[in-house]
Design a protein around this motif. Structure first.
Motif, PDB file in Angstrom:
ATOM      1  N   ARG A 105       0.826  -1.209   0.000  1.00  0.00           N
ATOM      2  CA  ARG A 105       0.000   0.000   0.000  1.00  0.00           C
ATOM      3  C   ARG A 105       0.858   1.256   0.000  1.00  0.00           C
ATOM      4  O   ARG A 105       2.060   1.189   0.247  1.00  0.00           O
ATOM      5  CB  ARG A 105      -0.819   0.030   1.294  1.00  0.00           C
ATOM      6  N   ASN A 106       0.205   2.400  -0.162  1.00  0.00           N
ATOM      7  CA  ASN A 106       0.908   3.680  -0.015  1.00  0.00           C
ATOM      8  C   ASN A 106       1.625   3.710   1.321  1.00  0.00           C
ATOM      9  O   ASN A 106       1.021   3.382   2.339  1.00  0.00           O
ATOM     10  CB  ASN A 106      -0.086   4.845  -0.017  1.00  0.00           C
ATOM     11  N   GLY A 107       2.893   4.092   1.298  1.00  0.00           N
ATOM     12  CA  GLY A 107       3.627   4.235   2.549  1.00  0.00           C
ATOM     13  C   GLY A 107       4.249   2.950   3.062  1.00  0.00           C
ATOM     14  O   GLY A 107       4.888   2.937   4.112  1.00  0.00           O
ATOM     15  N   ALA A 108       4.102   1.838   2.329  1.00  0.00           N
ATOM     16  CA  ALA A 108       4.642   0.548   2.799  1.00  0.00           C
ATOM     17  C   ALA A 108       6.166   0.507   2.746  1.00  0.00           C
ATOM     18  O   ALA A 108       6.802  -0.274   3.459  1.00  0.00           O
ATOM     19  CB  ALA A 108       4.059  -0.588   1.964  1.00  0.00           C
ATOM     20  N   GLY A 109       6.758   1.348   1.869  1.00  0.00           N
ATOM     21  CA  GLY A 109       8.220   1.396   1.782  1.00  0.00           C
ATOM     22  C   GLY A 109       8.785   0.998   0.422  1.00  0.00           C
ATOM     23  O   GLY A 109       9.993   0.787   0.287  1.00  0.00           O
ATOM     24  N   LYS A 110       7.927   0.947  -0.594  1.00  0.00           N
ATOM     25  CA  LYS A 110       8.403   0.528  -1.925  1.00  0.00           C
ATOM     26  C   LYS A 110       9.421   1.522  -2.492  1.00  0.00           C
ATOM     27  O   LYS A 110      10.505   1.149  -2.918  1.00  0.00           O
ATOM     28  CB  LYS A 110       7.212   0.412  -2.907  1.00  0.00           C
ATOM     29  N   THR A 111       9.020   2.793  -2.507  1.00  0.00           N
ATOM     30  CA  THR A 111       9.910   3.825  -3.053  1.00  0.00           C
ATOM     31  C   THR A 111      11.203   3.899  -2.243  1.00  0.00           C
ATOM     32  O   THR A 111      12.299   4.033  -2.808  1.00  0.00           O
ATOM     33  CB  THR A 111       9.197   5.202  -3.035  1.00  0.00           C
ATOM     34  N   THR A 112      11.080   3.799  -0.930  1.00  0.00           N
ATOM     35  CA  THR A 112      12.276   3.865  -0.079  1.00  0.00           C
ATOM     36  C   THR A 112      13.229   2.707  -0.395  1.00  0.00           C
ATOM     37  O   THR A 112      14.451   2.891  -0.434  1.00  0.00           O
ATOM     38  CB  THR A 112      11.857   3.855   1.410  1.00  0.00           C
ATOM     39  N   THR A 113      12.673   1.524  -0.658  1.00  0.00           N
ATOM     40  CA  THR A 113      13.519   0.370  -1.002  1.00  0.00           C
ATOM     41  C   THR A 113      14.273   0.646  -2.300  1.00  0.00           C
ATOM     42  O   THR A 113      15.496   0.457  -2.389  1.00  0.00           O
ATOM     43  CB  THR A 113      12.658  -0.907  -1.158  1.00  0.00           C
ATOM     44  N   ILE A 114      13.546   1.127  -3.313  1.00  0.00           N
ATOM     45  CA  ILE A 114      14.186   1.401  -4.605  1.00  0.00           C
ATOM     46  C   ILE A 114      15.256   2.487  -4.439  1.00  0.00           C
ATOM     47  O   ILE A 114      16.370   2.373  -4.955  1.00  0.00           O
ATOM     48  CB  ILE A 114      13.121   1.858  -5.634  1.00  0.00           C
ATOM     49  N   LYS A 115      14.921   3.536  -3.687  1.00  0.00           N
ATOM     50  CA  LYS A 115      15.896   4.622  -3.498  1.00  0.00           C
ATOM     51  C   LYS A 115      17.121   4.142  -2.715  1.00  0.00           C
ATOM     52  O   LYS A 115      18.239   4.564  -2.991  1.00  0.00           O
ATOM     53  CB  LYS A 115      15.244   5.799  -2.768  1.00  0.00           C
ATOM     54  N   ALA A 116      16.898   3.272  -1.740  1.00  0.00           N
ATOM     55  CA  ALA A 116      18.037   2.757  -0.960  1.00  0.00           C
ATOM     56  C   ALA A 116      18.952   1.921  -1.857  1.00  0.00           C
ATOM     57  O   ALA A 116      20.180   2.004  -1.764  1.00  0.00           O
ATOM     58  CB  ALA A 116      17.538   1.935   0.224  1.00  0.00           C
ATOM     59  N   ILE A 117      18.359   1.145  -2.761  1.00  0.00           N
ATOM     60  CA  ILE A 117      19.172   0.334  -3.676  1.00  0.00           C
ATOM     61  C   ILE A 117      20.004   1.263  -4.566  1.00  0.00           C
ATOM     62  O   ILE A 117      21.157   0.987  -4.878  1.00  0.00           O
ATOM     63  CB  ILE A 117      18.271  -0.604  -4.527  1.00  0.00           C
ATOM     64  N   MET A 118      19.411   2.392  -4.931  1.00  0.00           N
ATOM     65  CA  MET A 118      20.102   3.351  -5.804  1.00  0.00           C
ATOM     66  C   MET A 118      21.035   4.268  -5.016  1.00  0.00           C
ATOM     67  O   MET A 118      21.791   5.043  -5.603  1.00  0.00           O
ATOM     68  CB  MET A 118      19.026   4.173  -6.536  1.00  0.00           C
ATOM     69  N   GLY A 119      20.989   4.206  -3.682  1.00  0.00           N
ATOM     70  CA  GLY A 119      21.881   5.050  -2.879  1.00  0.00           C
ATOM     71  C   GLY A 119      21.339   6.441  -2.643  1.00  0.00           C
ATOM     72  O   GLY A 119      22.097   7.383  -2.418  1.00  0.00           O
TER      73      GLY A 119
END
Ligand code: ATP
Length: 228
Positions: free
Chosen positions: A36-50
């Motif tokens: 869902r919104n806010g689950a952490g998907k974008t954060t995971t992708i951004k963390a992988i990208m640094g």
């Protein structure tokens, strides 16, 4: 294995968001990150990208530990990132947006146009004048021009009409046909059900369920985790 994320912890300032996310993307595999919104998907992708601060865990790409490398090194090593807010240059034409991103490798302007013929038709149009669907195609095409060996797509279908979603699905299938591994954050289950081989369902920064995409979609638990 193309990408391995091991017990990743990340957040913003003092706020922890990911609490030990582990996932893998195999060579040639399309993997969905659901939630869902806010689950952490974008954060995971951004963390992988640094692009967000990593507090623990490891990110290994083709055997190289990326965890402490800056974003540009991750890009040089082959990670291609397609952000959800698109960020094309509005004053530059489609062609210029593509050429500015080019780095040597098998993906050329001609090959990108073959994959996305619509972009050739509008190559002289300014980025700022494109429709949402055209912008999304340009964003993916621009990332391909940098010749990545793995694509991170953040919500590629967000806000797009069904016909355009269909085109993005065909594009992801074509990339899969070329052997390109893809990790995509998505909320659109029809789209992920079509293009993804496997999936991970996130809830409050943790993986709750993972598995074969078709099997995931049949689980009541997954439907419950994804319903609003
Ligand atoms: P969405 O579909 O809304 O993008 P998501 O699953 O991608 O959802 P994230 O964007 O990763 O979720 O957000 C996860 C959590 O991190 C949310 O609680 C959000 O409020 C928080 N968060 C996101 N960006 C920031 C930021 N820049 N500063 C502080 N907290 C943030």
């Amino acid at each position: 294995m193309s990408l391995q994320v091991l017990q990743l912890q990340a957040g913003y300032g003092d706020i922890p968001v990911l609490h030990g996310v582990s996932l893998e993307v195999g060579e040639g595999e399309v993997v969905a990150l659901l939630g869902r919104n806010g689950a952490g998907k974008t954060t995971t992708i951004k963390a992988i990208m640094g692009l967000v601060q990593i507090r623990g865990g490891r990110i290994v790409y083709r055997g190289t530990d990326l965890t402490r490398l800056p974003s540009f090194r991750r890009a040089q090593l082959g990670l291609g990132y397609v952000p959800d807010d698109r960020r094309i240059f509005p004053e530059l034409t489609v062609r210029e947006n593509l050429l500015i991103a080019h780095r040597p490798g098998p993906w050329t302007l001609e090959r990108v146009y073959q994959l996305l013929p619509r972009l050739r038709e509008i190559e002289n149009r300014r980025g700022g004048l494109l429709s949402g669907g055209e912008q999304q195609m340009l964003t993916i095409a621009r990332t391909l021009m940098a010749n990545p060996r793995l694509l991170l797509l953040d919500e590629p279908t967000e806000g797009l009409a069904p016909l355009i979603v269909e085109e993005i699905a065909r594009l992801v299938e074509a990339l899969k046909g070329e052997g390109m591994p893809v990790l995509l954050a998505e909320q659109n289950l029809r789209f992920t059900g079509r293009v993804a081989d496997r999936g991970y369902v996130l809830e409050t920064g943790e993986v709750r369920v993972e598995g074969n995409m078709q099997e995931l979609l049949r689980k009541d638990e997954v439907v419950a985790l994804l319903s609003l």
